[in-house]
Design an enzyme around this catalytic site. Structure first.
Site, PDB file in Angstrom:
ATOM      1  N   GLU A  25      29.273  47.472  48.865  1.00 50.55           N
ATOM      2  CA  GLU A  25      29.434  46.075  49.254  1.00 50.55           C
ATOM      3  C   GLU A  25      28.526  45.729  50.433  1.00 50.55           C
ATOM      4  OE1 GLU A  25      32.613  44.765  51.819  1.00 50.55           O
ATOM      5  OE2 GLU A  25      33.620  46.685  51.510  1.00 50.55           O
ATOM      6  N   LYS A  86      30.279  34.684  53.807  1.00 51.13           N
ATOM      7  CA  LYS A  86      31.037  35.694  53.081  1.00 51.13           C
ATOM      8  C   LYS A  86      31.464  35.093  51.745  1.00 51.13           C
ATOM      9  CE  LYS A  86      34.202  38.102  55.271  1.00 51.13           C
ATOM     10  NZ  LYS A  86      35.497  38.515  55.884  1.00 51.13           N
ATOM     11  N   VAL A 106      34.939  42.675  48.477  1.00 49.45           N
ATOM     12  CA  VAL A 106      35.291  43.677  47.466  1.00 49.45           C
ATOM     13  C   VAL A 106      35.389  43.029  46.089  1.00 49.45           C
ATOM     14  CG1 VAL A 106      37.155  45.177  46.654  1.00 49.45           C
ATOM     15  CG2 VAL A 106      36.414  45.282  49.037  1.00 49.45           C
ATOM     16  N   ASP A 138      49.788  34.453  51.164  1.00 48.72           N
ATOM     17  CA  ASP A 138      48.468  34.944  51.553  1.00 48.72           C
ATOM     18  C   ASP A 138      48.244  36.336  50.960  1.00 48.72           C
ATOM     19  OD1 ASP A 138      46.038  35.377  52.703  1.00 48.72           O
ATOM     20  OD2 ASP A 138      46.702  35.118  54.776  1.00 48.72           O
ATOM     21  N   SER A 140      45.015  38.794  49.168  1.00 48.70           N
ATOM     22  CA  SER A 140      43.581  38.919  48.947  1.00 48.70           C
ATOM     23  C   SER A 140      43.212  38.704  47.485  1.00 48.70           C
ATOM     24  CB  SER A 140      43.111  40.301  49.395  1.00 48.70           C
ATOM     25  OG  SER A 140      41.769  40.525  49.022  1.00 48.70           O
ATOM     26  N   ALA A 141      42.069  38.064  47.276  1.00 51.83           N
ATOM     27  CA  ALA A 141      41.534  37.903  45.925  1.00 51.83           C
ATOM     28  C   ALA A 141      41.062  39.219  45.333  1.00 51.83           C
ATOM     29  CB  ALA A 141      40.384  36.898  45.942  1.00 51.83           C
ATOM     30  N   ASP A 142      40.987  40.268  46.173  1.00 52.63           N
ATOM     31  CA  ASP A 142      40.576  41.573  45.652  1.00 52.63           C
ATOM     32  C   ASP A 142      41.509  42.042  44.541  1.00 52.63           C
ATOM     33  OD1 ASP A 142      38.725  41.486  47.694  1.00 52.63           O
ATOM     34  OD2 ASP A 142      39.645  43.082  48.886  1.00 52.63           O
ATOM     35  N   LYS A 159      43.833  47.938  54.521  1.00 47.42           N
ATOM     36  CA  LYS A 159      43.833  47.890  55.977  1.00 47.42           C
ATOM     37  C   LYS A 159      45.273  47.884  56.496  1.00 47.42           C
ATOM     38  CE  LYS A 159      39.368  45.546  56.251  1.00 47.42           C
ATOM     39  NZ  LYS A 159      39.098  45.458  54.812  1.00 47.42           N
TER      40      LYS A 159
END
Length: 304
Positions: A25, A86, A106, A138, A140-142, A159
């Site tokens: 990435e 980003k 990611v 909330d 992540s779109a990952d 994380k």
């Protein structure tokens, strides 16, 4: 491939020949690390991959061109230019039309890697479910992106600033298999053991490659997540980690930090409160994942 995606000729040739390629990435050096260390880490990662006999495919957007296999000059440009954005998957077509340069998350890196035929991707830590997501939604779109991509992704878990138990629940719901590299302790990025367990451990890159081949043979289209903890002697001291995390979360609440600003705020807090040691751990995490990712790519190509 025609269209807006640019694939470096070296990457294209390696994929066509069935040779090992590892996706990397760009947000780690566009937004995750300070200058000039960001470039050192990015270029070192490519060198480590090549030293193992694997073609590196660093992914990002250059002047609106989604590119799989950035050149060293393009990596330097993304790592030093101001105004680099980003981009997650949803942002890529917008950034492309607007001619923007971007580091890919990611999710976006995985998507573009899959489009180019690259099967293995190494990163630092995945995104996941944020604390308080029960009310903020909330996440992540990952996670949903990886649920639809037949890749192998190596990370040091998610994380530790995230809600790890809820993230593991979401991974199960989304059909994302998680295996620990020689452990059933799920890592927490800065620390080798998040305190949460996963069901399966794998012992070698060859075993990981065999699982990926079996998944593909069954027509399962989700990513195999390989959780690769850093050695315990290199982790951030767990007691210090917990103290700093508590202060960071309290500071974020006091300053009413929310949404997409939360993660950079918390990571910056960690960096300052640990005197930069969290950055050193971040780099160690990435090195270990890059090395393992390259070995998995070799195994998938039949060379290990």
């Amino acid at each position: 491939m025609t269209g807006p995606l640019v694939i470096a000729s070296e990457v294209q040739a390696a994929v066509a020949a069935g040779e090992p390629v590892l996706a990397l990435e760009s947000t780690i050096f566009t937004h995750g690390l300070p200058r000039p260390r960001n470039l050192d880490v990015a270029l070192e990662a490519e060198a480590r991959v090549r030293a193992l006999g694997v073609v590196p495919a660093t992914i990002g957007l250059i002047d609106g061109r989604p590119t799989v296999g950035l050149t060293p000059d393009e990596i330097e440009r993304l790592g030093t230019a101001d105004g680099v954005v980003k981009a997650s998957v949803r942002d890529v077509p917008v950034a492309a039309v607007k001619g923007l340069s971007a580091g890919t998350t990611v999710a976006a890196t995985a998507y573009l890697a899959a489009r180019a035929g690259v099967r293995v991707f190494a990163t630092g830590g995945l995104g996941g479910v944020h604390r308080g997501a029960a009310t903020s939604f909330d996440e992540s779109a990952d996670l949903p992106a990886l649920a639809g991509l037949p890749l192998v992704v190596v990370s040091a878990g998610v994380k530790s600033i995230l809600d790890i138990p809820l993230t593991l629940e979401r991974l199960e719901t989304l059909g994302l298999a998680v295996v620990g590299y020689r452990t059933t302790d799920y890592p927490g990025f800065y620390v080798a053991d998040s305190g949460h367990d996963i069901e399966y451990a794998v012992d070698s890159p060859a075993e990981i490659a065999a699982i990926a081949r079996t998944r593909d043979g069954l027509g399962i289209a989700s990513t195999l997540l390989v959780a690769n903890p850093l050695p315990a002697e290199r982790e951030l001291d767990p007691a210090e980690h917990d103290r700093v995390l508590g202060r960071a979360l309290a500071a974020a609440e006091a300053q009413e930090v929310s949404g997409h600003d939360t993660t950079p705020f918390l990571l910056d807090f960690f960096q300052r409160e640990t005197g930069g040691r969290s950055l050193d751990v971040n780099v160690e995490v990435y090195r270990g994942n890059v090395d393992l990712g390259a070995r998995i790519a070799l195994a998938l190509a039949g060379d290990a």
